[in-house]
Write an enzyme that holds these catalytic residues in place. Sequence first.
Site, mmCIF file in Angstrom:
data_model
loop_
_atom_site.group_PDB
_atom_site.id
_atom_site.type_symbol
_atom_site.label_atom_id
_atom_site.label_comp_id
_atom_site.label_asym_id
_atom_site.label_seq_id
_atom_site.Cartn_x
_atom_site.Cartn_y
_atom_site.Cartn_z
ATOM 1 N N CYS A 262 0.841 -1.189 0.000
ATOM 2 C CA CYS A 262 0.000 0.000 0.000
ATOM 3 C C CYS A 262 0.880 1.243 0.000
ATOM 4 O O CYS A 262 1.923 1.287 0.645
ATOM 5 C CB CYS A 262 -0.961 0.006 1.180
ATOM 6 N N GLU A 263 0.430 2.241 -0.729
ATOM 7 C CA GLU A 263 1.254 3.433 -0.837
ATOM 8 C C GLU A 263 1.144 4.339 0.384
ATOM 9 O O GLU A 263 1.917 5.266 0.533
ATOM 10 C CB GLU A 263 0.901 4.218 -2.109
ATOM 11 N N HIS A 264 0.184 4.052 1.247
ATOM 12 C CA HIS A 264 0.033 4.904 2.436
ATOM 13 C C HIS A 264 0.979 4.513 3.551
ATOM 14 O O HIS A 264 1.449 5.357 4.295
ATOM 15 C CB HIS A 264 -1.410 4.847 2.948
ATOM 16 N N HIS A 265 1.226 3.218 3.698
ATOM 17 C CA HIS A 265 2.054 2.752 4.814
ATOM 18 C C HIS A 265 3.245 1.918 4.349
ATOM 19 O O HIS A 265 4.058 1.520 5.160
ATOM 20 C CB HIS A 265 1.210 1.897 5.765
ATOM 21 N N GLN A 303 -5.494 -0.515 -3.852
ATOM 22 C CA GLN A 303 -6.112 -1.654 -4.535
ATOM 23 C C GLN A 303 -7.033 -1.218 -5.674
ATOM 24 O O GLN A 303 -7.104 -1.882 -6.712
ATOM 25 C CB GLN A 303 -6.880 -2.498 -3.507
ATOM 26 N N CYS A 333 -1.740 -3.158 6.706
ATOM 27 C CA CYS A 333 -1.784 -1.889 7.448
ATOM 28 C C CYS A 333 -3.070 -1.810 8.275
ATOM 29 O O CYS A 333 -3.095 -1.139 9.306
ATOM 30 C CB CYS A 333 -1.648 -0.689 6.510
HETATM 31 ZN ZN ZN Z 1 -2.012 1.240 4.074
#
Ligand code: ZN
Length: 370
Positions: A262-265, A303, A333
Site C-alpha cells: 500500500c502506498e500509504h504505509h 487496490q 496496514c
Molecule cells: Zn495502508
Amino acid sequence: MPDTTPVILSAGSNIDAERCMPEAVRNLRRHPDIDVLKVSTCIATPSVGGPDDAPDYLNAAMLIMTRLDPESLRDELRKIEDRLGRVRTDDPNEPRTIDLDIVYYGDLVKDFDGWTVPDPHGLTAMYVAVPAAEVAPTWTHPVTGQDLEEVAAGFTMETAVKHSSSIRLSQPYTTRESDFDDVRQVYAPRLESLVRDQLLEIGEDPDREGLQRTPLRVAKAMDYLTSGYTTSLEEVVNDAIFDAEGASEMVVVRDVEYYSMCEHHMLPFFGKATVAYLPKGKIIGLSKIARIVDVYARRLQVQERLTNQVADAMTEILDPHGVGVVMEGKHLCMMMRGVQKQESSMVTSAMRGTFQSDSRTRAEFLELAR
Ligand code: ZN
C-alpha cells in the site's frame, strides 16, 4: 542455466549516471537469460571529444553468464539502453544515459555487422580494460593470449592522470559480498544508508550481528517488490497474443495470486484477482495474465488503482469487447494495526466495454468470479 557462456560487458554513462548505472545492472539482473555474477568498481573519467562542460563518465564492467547468442545479447542490451532513455545519434561522443557493450563473449573472435567480439576497446581503453580485469583477472584475451590483469597493467592510473588531471578512481556505489560465495553485486547505496538510518531512528543497533546485512537485504527486497516500475507491458506480453477469429466466449482466469504494497504505509496487501475478457479476434496466453497483474502489483499501490490498471492493460493489448477485473485483498496496514477486523478483506472491481454496458455480461462475469 544450462549451455551458458561467460561474458564481460562494459557499461558507461554520463547523463544521470548515478541513477542509470545501478538501473542498468538491475535490468540485467532481472533478465531471465542473464545472471550477473560480478560488477566492478565504477571509474570516473572525463568525457572526451564532447562539449567542454559534458559531465564525467562513470564506467564499470560486469561478468555475466548468459544463454543468449552474441547477437541476441546485443539486442537485449540495446533494449535496456532504450528503456533508460538512450538516444542514438551518429556522434560517437554524444553524452548518453547508458552504453552497454559486449567486450568478451567466451573465447569468441568474430566480426559482426559493424561490431567485433572481442571489443577492441578492451585493449585500447583504460576505462574498459581496468574494470574488466577487476571482474575477471585471469580471463584470457582470445586474441593476444594475455590475462586481463596483464592487459590492465598496461594502463597505470598514473598514465591516465597524466592525460587528464581530473581523472579519478571513484566508488560511487558500494560493491560487496552478496549471499553467494565470490559474487559481488551493486545495489542501491542510498537506499541502504536510509534503511540504516531508519534502524537507528527506531532505537536499533544497525551494527549488531543480525542487522548488519539488513540494509542490503531490504534494498534487494525493495528492488524486487517495486520491479513493476521498470517492467513494461510489452516485454511481459512479448509475443503471446494470438489471433482467434472464432473466439467469442468469455475467458475467465480465477484466483491469480498477487502481492503488493500500500502506498500509504508501505505495508503489504495481497490476495487474489479474477480477470476476464470477451475476445474480439485476439486472445492472450493465460500465464501472461498473472504476469500483467504482477507488473502493476509490484509498485506502491492502492487496490482500486491496481484493479483499474489491470483492466486498462487488458483493454490496451487485446482491444476486446470488454474486460472485467475483481480483486480481493487483505491489507496488513489494517490487520496489523488493529484498525479493522483481522479477517476483513477488501473487494474492488473494474469493468470495461460490454462488462460495463451489458448487464447480462457483467452478471455472468460476477457469477463466475464468485
Ligand atoms: Zn495502508
